[in-house]
Design an enzyme around this catalytic site. Sequence first.
Site, PDB file in Angstrom:
ATOM      1  N   GLN A 134       0.845  -1.202   0.000  1.00  0.00           N
ATOM      2  CA  GLN A 134       0.000   0.000   0.000  1.00  0.00           C
ATOM      3  C   GLN A 134       0.873   1.243   0.000  1.00  0.00           C
ATOM      4  O   GLN A 134       1.648   1.470   0.930  1.00  0.00           O
ATOM      5  CB  GLN A 134      -0.942   0.027   1.197  1.00  0.00           C
ATOM      6  N   TYR A 221      -5.882  11.040   4.115  1.00  0.00           N
ATOM      7  CA  TYR A 221      -4.493  11.302   3.738  1.00  0.00           C
ATOM      8  C   TYR A 221      -4.426  12.077   2.413  1.00  0.00           C
ATOM      9  O   TYR A 221      -5.448  12.529   1.898  1.00  0.00           O
ATOM     10  CB  TYR A 221      -3.711   9.992   3.712  1.00  0.00           C
ATOM     11  N   ARG A 268      -7.690   2.272  -2.634  1.00  0.00           N
ATOM     12  CA  ARG A 268      -8.563   2.272  -1.458  1.00  0.00           C
ATOM     13  C   ARG A 268      -9.139   3.666  -1.256  1.00  0.00           C
ATOM     14  O   ARG A 268      -8.398   4.657  -1.262  1.00  0.00           O
ATOM     15  CB  ARG A 268      -7.767   1.852  -0.212  1.00  0.00           C
ATOM     16  N   GLY A 357      -9.326  -6.265   9.288  1.00  0.00           N
ATOM     17  CA  GLY A 357      -8.201  -5.594   9.911  1.00  0.00           C
ATOM     18  C   GLY A 357      -7.862  -6.178  11.266  1.00  0.00           C
ATOM     19  O   GLY A 357      -7.010  -7.055  11.398  1.00  0.00           O
ATOM     20  N   ARG A 358      -8.539  -5.703  12.299  1.00  0.00           N
ATOM     21  CA  ARG A 358      -8.199  -6.121  13.659  1.00  0.00           C
ATOM     22  C   ARG A 358      -8.449  -7.610  13.883  1.00  0.00           C
ATOM     23  O   ARG A 358      -7.767  -8.226  14.710  1.00  0.00           O
ATOM     24  CB  ARG A 358      -8.964  -5.261  14.662  1.00  0.00           C
TER      25      ARG A 358
END
Length: 411
Positions: A134, A221, A268, A357-358
């Site tokens: 990424q 971002y 993404r 993810g987690r």
Amino acid sequence: MQFGIWLRSLALKPAEPAHVLAFQLTCAPAEKVMYPRRLLSPITLGNLELKNRVLMAPLTRLRASQPGDVPNELNACYFAQRAGAGLIASEGTQISKQGQGHVETPGIYTDEQQAGWAKVVREVHSAGGRIALQLWHVGRVSHHLVQGGNRLPVAPSAIRAEETKVFVRSASGELERVQADMPRALETAELPSIVQQYADAATRAKLAGFDMIEIHAANGYLLHQFMSTNTNHRSDAYGGDVENRLRLVMEVIQAVVGVYGEDRVGIRISPHFSKFDMKDTDAEMWSLHLARHLTRIGLAYLHVAEPDWAGGESLTDAFRNALRAVYNGRIIASGQYTAESAEARIASGQADAVAFGRSFLANPDLVERFRLGATLNEPNSATFYGGGQVGYTDYAYLDSLSANLQLAEFS
């Protein structure tokens, strides 16, 4: 014992399939669980064949070696442990020093960083996995202590991300969060160099052996900042209407596709993301406009990070269906999914795969747990950022697999 040698020697040992081991080690009748047939089925992403649709989402962990933000053997161990994923998306990896938002995140702009990532890729491939890098530029979500040389972060416009904290090292060496600095606005003449940073990073990623590239245009971002109405107040060709606000991300996509090919590149996005002081007024409009461009280009996948974990406005079925109607590539959903809700999302036709993810952070054998309907480990939030093995490579495997798979030694 070196991790890579340990893992390869393990792979050579004959082993019973996990479901056979589970049967051998329990005599109690198993509870009836939903088998996520679609989630566990193979899929083609671009021109890459994946063994299942359980993808690992990118997760910032702050464990790159210093000095130099270099990926290391511990990182290789972490990713290789999770090679059961159909595809791993690496943690966000800065394309330049300017693109860095927190201390100790890995980069992909020096020879040492490239070599470190090559070790990670080798271990993931040796474990039978696939991995995408990424590419990340944080824009305004940074601080002069991270940027170095007392330099300010950069952004589309000089608008500070209020109530936004980034990780730095204090004078005593402690990891601490500080308010992001006021950024300076990028000059129009600087933007070609930003695009070149992405192209150069993609070239290094290809040399390191990554299977795919994921362009990070989400979570507040830099590329997200250019697309969003509240962070882009420019009056040049990169601001104003939606086509102008998408201009930089389109130039970045074209540059990365020029290195990897459209069938090995994804992107993404995160419509309605509300952290880092993001207050976009037309997130769905630009998302659909971007998706039309991606169809024209033939980009391999669109990874949609849903806002549920960050408190943003939930995505509606109407928007999901509209996105499916205008984009003909693979759609990856990511959010607070379980095996059951992920299976349902794929069955609905609104997504082709789901990134976790987690759940993957705390369960290196997540795919097998889904296959068996097993209980999941709970993630330890105190060890998310920074540190060593604890909360990183020491999460327990299923009891039925632990004798063969639990890492006992690392050096």
